[in-house]
Enzyme design. Structure first.
Site, PDB file in Angstrom:
ATOM      1  N   GLY A 186       0.841  -1.206   0.000  1.00 12.09           N
ATOM      2  CA  GLY A 186       0.000   0.000   0.000  1.00 12.09           C
ATOM      3  C   GLY A 186       0.862   1.236   0.000  1.00 12.09           C
ATOM      4  O   GLY A 186       2.023   1.192  -0.420  1.00 12.09           O
ATOM      5  N   ASN A 187       0.292   2.340   0.499  1.00 13.29           N
ATOM      6  CA  ASN A 187       1.048   3.600   0.435  1.00 13.29           C
ATOM      7  C   ASN A 187       2.078   3.702   1.564  1.00 13.29           C
ATOM      8  O   ASN A 187       1.990   3.008   2.581  1.00 13.29           O
ATOM      9  CB  ASN A 187       0.081   4.790   0.439  1.00 13.29           C
ATOM     10  CG  ASN A 187      -0.633   4.923   1.770  1.00 13.29           C
ATOM     11  OD1 ASN A 187      -0.048   5.316   2.776  1.00 13.29           O
ATOM     12  ND2 ASN A 187      -1.919   4.550   1.801  1.00 13.29           N
ATOM     13  N   VAL A 190       1.010   4.652   5.409  1.00 10.48           N
ATOM     14  CA  VAL A 190       0.596   3.514   6.243  1.00 10.48           C
ATOM     15  C   VAL A 190       1.771   2.546   6.432  1.00 10.48           C
ATOM     16  O   VAL A 190       1.905   1.917   7.481  1.00 10.48           O
ATOM     17  CB  VAL A 190      -0.652   2.812   5.640  1.00 10.48           C
ATOM     18  CG1 VAL A 190      -1.007   1.568   6.426  1.00 10.48           C
ATOM     19  CG2 VAL A 190      -1.833   3.772   5.619  1.00 10.48           C
ATOM     20  N   GLY A 191       2.655   2.487   5.445  1.00 12.35           N
ATOM     21  CA  GLY A 191       3.864   1.657   5.580  1.00 12.35           C
ATOM     22  C   GLY A 191       4.639   2.039   6.833  1.00 12.35           C
ATOM     23  O   GLY A 191       5.144   1.183   7.570  1.00 12.35           O
ATOM     24  N   GLU A 208       5.720  -3.302   0.460  1.00 12.24           N
ATOM     25  CA  GLU A 208       5.569  -3.148  -0.993  1.00 12.24           C
ATOM     26  C   GLU A 208       4.838  -1.833  -1.201  1.00 12.24           C
ATOM     27  O   GLU A 208       3.620  -1.765  -1.069  1.00 12.24           O
ATOM     28  CB  GLU A 208       4.757  -4.329  -1.562  1.00 12.24           C
ATOM     29  CG  GLU A 208       5.446  -5.675  -1.424  1.00 12.24           C
ATOM     30  CD  GLU A 208       6.548  -5.899  -2.464  1.00 12.24           C
ATOM     31  OE1 GLU A 208       6.510  -5.246  -3.520  1.00 12.24           O
ATOM     32  OE2 GLU A 208       7.438  -6.725  -2.205  1.00 12.24           O
ATOM     33  N   CYS A 242       0.386  -0.052  -9.262  1.00  8.65           N
ATOM     34  CA  CYS A 242       1.562   0.501  -8.560  1.00  8.65           C
ATOM     35  C   CYS A 242       2.743   0.682  -9.496  1.00  8.65           C
ATOM     36  O   CYS A 242       3.561   1.565  -9.297  1.00  8.65           O
ATOM     37  CB  CYS A 242       1.945  -0.390  -7.394  1.00  8.65           C
ATOM     38  SG  CYS A 242       2.253  -2.084  -7.864  1.00  8.65           S
TER      39      CYS A 242
HETATM   40  P1  NAD Z   1      -5.411   0.978   0.890  1.00  6.06           P
HETATM   41  O1  NAD Z   1      -6.023   2.295   1.221  1.00  6.06           O
HETATM   42  O2  NAD Z   1      -6.277  -0.178   0.584  1.00  6.06           O
HETATM   43  O3  NAD Z   1      -4.447   0.660   2.123  1.00  6.06           O
HETATM   44  C1  NAD Z   1      -3.667  -0.521   2.168  1.00  6.06           C
HETATM   45  C2  NAD Z   1      -3.990  -1.273   3.443  1.00  6.06           C
HETATM   46  O4  NAD Z   1      -3.611  -0.497   4.573  1.00  6.06           O
HETATM   47  C3  NAD Z   1      -5.459  -1.605   3.597  1.00  6.06           C
HETATM   48  O5  NAD Z   1      -5.610  -2.956   3.935  1.00  6.06           O
HETATM   49  C4  NAD Z   1      -5.918  -0.672   4.700  1.00  6.06           C
HETATM   50  O6  NAD Z   1      -6.935  -1.217   5.483  1.00  6.06           O
HETATM   51  C5  NAD Z   1      -4.663  -0.492   5.518  1.00  6.06           C
HETATM   52  N1  NAD Z   1      -4.662   0.771   6.237  1.00  6.06           N
HETATM   53  C6  NAD Z   1      -5.130   1.970   5.787  1.00  6.06           C
HETATM   54  N2  NAD Z   1      -4.945   2.917   6.727  1.00  6.06           N
HETATM   55  C7  NAD Z   1      -4.369   2.308   7.798  1.00  6.06           C
HETATM   56  C8  NAD Z   1      -3.946   2.757   9.081  1.00  6.06           C
HETATM   57  N3  NAD Z   1      -4.080   4.035   9.472  1.00  6.06           N
HETATM   58  N4  NAD Z   1      -3.395   1.854   9.929  1.00  6.06           N
HETATM   59  C9  NAD Z   1      -3.264   0.563   9.538  1.00  6.06           C
HETATM   60  N5  NAD Z   1      -3.649   0.090   8.336  1.00  6.06           N
HETATM   61  C10 NAD Z   1      -4.203   0.943   7.483  1.00  6.06           C
HETATM   62  O7  NAD Z   1      -4.442   1.089  -0.337  1.00  6.06           O
HETATM   63  P2  NAD Z   1      -3.542   2.312  -0.789  1.00  6.06           P
HETATM   64  O8  NAD Z   1      -2.485   2.572   0.209  1.00  6.06           O
HETATM   65  O9  NAD Z   1      -4.374   3.439  -1.275  1.00  6.06           O
HETATM   66  O10 NAD Z   1      -2.884   1.626  -2.077  1.00  6.06           O
HETATM   67  C11 NAD Z   1      -2.348   2.377  -3.084  1.00  6.06           C
HETATM   68  C12 NAD Z   1      -0.855   2.562  -2.844  1.00  6.06           C
HETATM   69  O11 NAD Z   1      -0.241   1.293  -2.749  1.00  6.06           O
HETATM   70  C13 NAD Z   1      -0.172   3.256  -3.991  1.00  6.06           C
HETATM   71  O12 NAD Z   1       0.858   4.065  -3.494  1.00  6.06           O
HETATM   72  C14 NAD Z   1       0.426   2.106  -4.789  1.00  6.06           C
HETATM   73  O13 NAD Z   1       1.529   2.449  -5.576  1.00  6.06           O
HETATM   74  C15 NAD Z   1       0.807   1.175  -3.678  1.00  6.06           C
HETATM   75  N6  NAD Z   1       0.829  -0.191  -4.174  1.00  6.06           N
HETATM   76  C16 NAD Z   1       2.012  -0.847  -4.175  1.00  6.06           C
HETATM   77  C17 NAD Z   1       2.063  -2.129  -4.696  1.00  6.06           C
HETATM   78  C18 NAD Z   1       3.340  -2.895  -4.726  1.00  6.06           C
HETATM   79  O14 NAD Z   1       3.267  -4.090  -5.000  1.00  6.06           O
HETATM   80  N7  NAD Z   1       4.491  -2.308  -4.462  1.00  6.06           N
HETATM   81  C19 NAD Z   1       0.911  -2.717  -5.193  1.00  6.06           C
HETATM   82  C20 NAD Z   1      -0.276  -2.010  -5.146  1.00  6.06           C
HETATM   83  C21 NAD Z   1      -0.315  -0.746  -4.633  1.00  6.06           C
END
Ligand code: NAD
Length: 470
Positions: A186-187, A190-191, A208, A242
């Site tokens: 994800g982003n 949150v990472g 990731e 992504c």
């Molecule tokens: P998302 O909003 O679904 O969040 C990802 C996860 O984090 C979800 O399961 C969500 O419940 C959890 N989350 C959200 N807020 C949180 C918090 N405060 N505390 C704990 N957990 C929390 O997805 P997103 O982040 O919008 O995804 C898009 C991003 O992910 C983009 O930056 C994209 O480039 C990246 N991405 C990377 C890959 C990769 O393989 N490297 C793949 C897909 C997406």
């Protein structure tokens, strides 16, 4: 079941030892394969509901991707898990040394919404194959996909994989539990939350993440073919990938040639009005739509110097953003952060060196795409830039090469997976040394130390003489 009970059940299952045999791991992968084949259409329906994905695209980029990964892992698993012998130094001989891969325990997988089935199950394949049990949390932002996983997984993978549905509260609760590895996609914001929580328990993490994946193009390439590839990688899933090309760098001549071809490439993929193409997706939710449409409108406003090449229309009611190409400068809003939508800015630079400086001045990308027939140009990108992946001539496709690691570097992530890289990620590499008690050759190095032992030890530990080339 509460989060705590779910994690405790996964721990009990792991501690029972059922996951250790090779046969159990193959059974789980086979069961997942069966689930995907028997309910692939149900998952495709969910993906259509969440993202407007065409079923063929879902079979290609989500369901089919997973079944290929499963076949690859099943075929090679035994070899990957075989102990790896290590050479034993003379002072310790006779002895045998090897590295064995052992499962870590209970793995937490946190998945995003953009490829909600693939990005949840792909790490699970590796984690199960490595002999772990898994708790996985799909994204609440793709509710139909999340519900489909919660519905079908227990029927096929009970005791191996548990799905916890929910959003921030559930993820926060999960992150308070103890895991042996956390795999987050994800982003980066949150990472950082995930890594901070993991640090409390000293849990290793794979992150990731995303960011802006640049394209560099020069005039040596077949522009029509390059435009088709770039448009395909960019506008798939309405730009919500992504590893989608985020923006294109090139000299004014190269970008003019590309801009002339991109509208044809887009029309080939989605017709003259992509709003009516069943192959073209929609933006996931209203906030994401407002963010992308806002940046686009801001950059197209008078006085910004941006020039629209094609597209530009939007419809808030259906969260439609037309595949859009525009010339911008480096100060444009679209260049501030990952676009994650179907808008492709073209940014003019003066030279190859300037392009490399431009890329190196920003966060390390998840992927970098270079379109050039000039070998020297390709070598410069290989040697002078850093990114999760570097592709020549095609975006996105590195994901489907099972032998390649998939992951980022720096701000785009840490760690990698896919194929045997997943097995490495989800295993502990245990050092095993086996030395018989007889004969006790170590007696030679035990105290007390006399003159003879001193000479012997000096000889054993002395660095070998460098080989002379003459
Ligand atoms: P998302 O909003 O679904 O969040 C990802 C996860 O984090 C979800 O399961 C969500 O419940 C959890 N989350 C959200 N807020 C949180 C918090 N405060 N505390 C704990 N957990 C929390 O997805 P997103 O982040 O919008 O995804 C898009 C991003 O992910 C983009 O930056 C994209 O480039 C990246 N991405 C990377 C890959 C990769 O393989 N490297 C793949 C897909 C997406």
């Amino acid at each position: 079941m509460s989060v705590e009970t779910t994690v405790a059940a996964a721990r009990t299952a792991f501690n029972s030892g059922i996951t250790r045999p090779h046969a159990w791991r193959i059974q789980q992968l086979t069961a997942m394969n069966r689930m995907l084949r028997e309910h692939g259409d149900d998952f495709a329906d969910a993906l259509a509901a969440d993202l407007g994905k065409h079923p063929t695209e879902s079979w290609l980029t989500e369901i089919g991707f997973l079944t290929s990964e499963i076949s690859h892992v099943i075929k090679h698993l035994e070899g990957w898990l075989a102990p790896r012998r290590a050479a034993v130094p003379v002072a310790l001989q006779p002895a045998k040394a090897s590295t064995i891969l052992e499962p870590l325990g209970v793995v937490l997988v946190i998945a995003p919404w953009n490829y909600p089935i693939q990005l949840l199950l792909a790490p699970v394949i590796g984690a199960l194959a490595a002999g772990n049990t898994v708790v996985a949390k799909p994204s609440e932002i793709a509710p139909a996909s999340s519900a489909a996983l919660a519905h079908w997984v227990p029927e096929y993978l009970a005791g191996a994989l548990s799905i916890v549905e929910g959003g921030v509260p559930e993820t926060t609760e999960l992150l308070e539990q103890r895991f042996d590895h956390i795999f987050y996609t994800g982003n980066a914001r949150v990472g950082r939350i995930v890594m901070t929580a993991a640090a409390q328990q000293l849990t290793p993490v794979t992150l990731e993440l995303g960011g802006k994946s640049p394209v560099y193009i020069d005039e040596t390439v077949n522009m029509a073919a390059a435009a088709r590839r770039i448009a395909w990688g960019k506008f798939m899933n309405a730009g919500q990938t992504c590893v989608a090309p985020d923006y294109v760098l090139g000299t004014s001549h190269a970008l003019a040639a590309l801009a002339a071809e991109l509208p044809h490439a887009i029309a080939e993929l989605y017709g003259l009005d992509p709003a009516h193409s069943v192959a073209y997706g929609r933006i996931i939710h209203d906030d994401a739509f407002a963010r992308i449409a806002g940046m686009l409108a801001g950059d197209l406003a008078e006085g910004t110097g941006s020039v629209l090449v094609s597209g530009g229309s939007t419809d808030a009611a259906t969260r439609y953003i037309e595949p859009t190409v525009l010339h911008v400068d480096a100060q444009a809003q679209l260049m501030d952060s990952e676009i994650f939508g179907p808008v492709l800015p073209l940014v003019t630079i003066g030279s190859l060196a300037e392009a490399i400086t431009f890329i190196n001045a920003r966060d390390k990308p998840l992927s970098l795409y270079v379109f050039s027939e000039d070998r020297a140009v390709r070598t410069q990108f290989t040697e002078q830039t850093s990114s999760g992946a570097l592709n020549f001539g095609v975006p996105v496709a590195h994901l489907s090469v099972p032998g390649l690691p998939f992951g980022g570097v720096g701000e785009s992530g840490m760690g990698s997976y896919h194929g045997h890289h997943s097995i490495e990620t989800f295993s502990h590499h245990k050092a095993v040394l086996e030395k018989s008690l007889a004969p006790d050759t170590l007696a030679l190095i035990y105290p007390p130390f006399g003159v003879l032992k001193k000479q012997l030890i000096k000889r054993l530990v002395a660095p070998s003489k460098p080989h002379s080339k003459n």
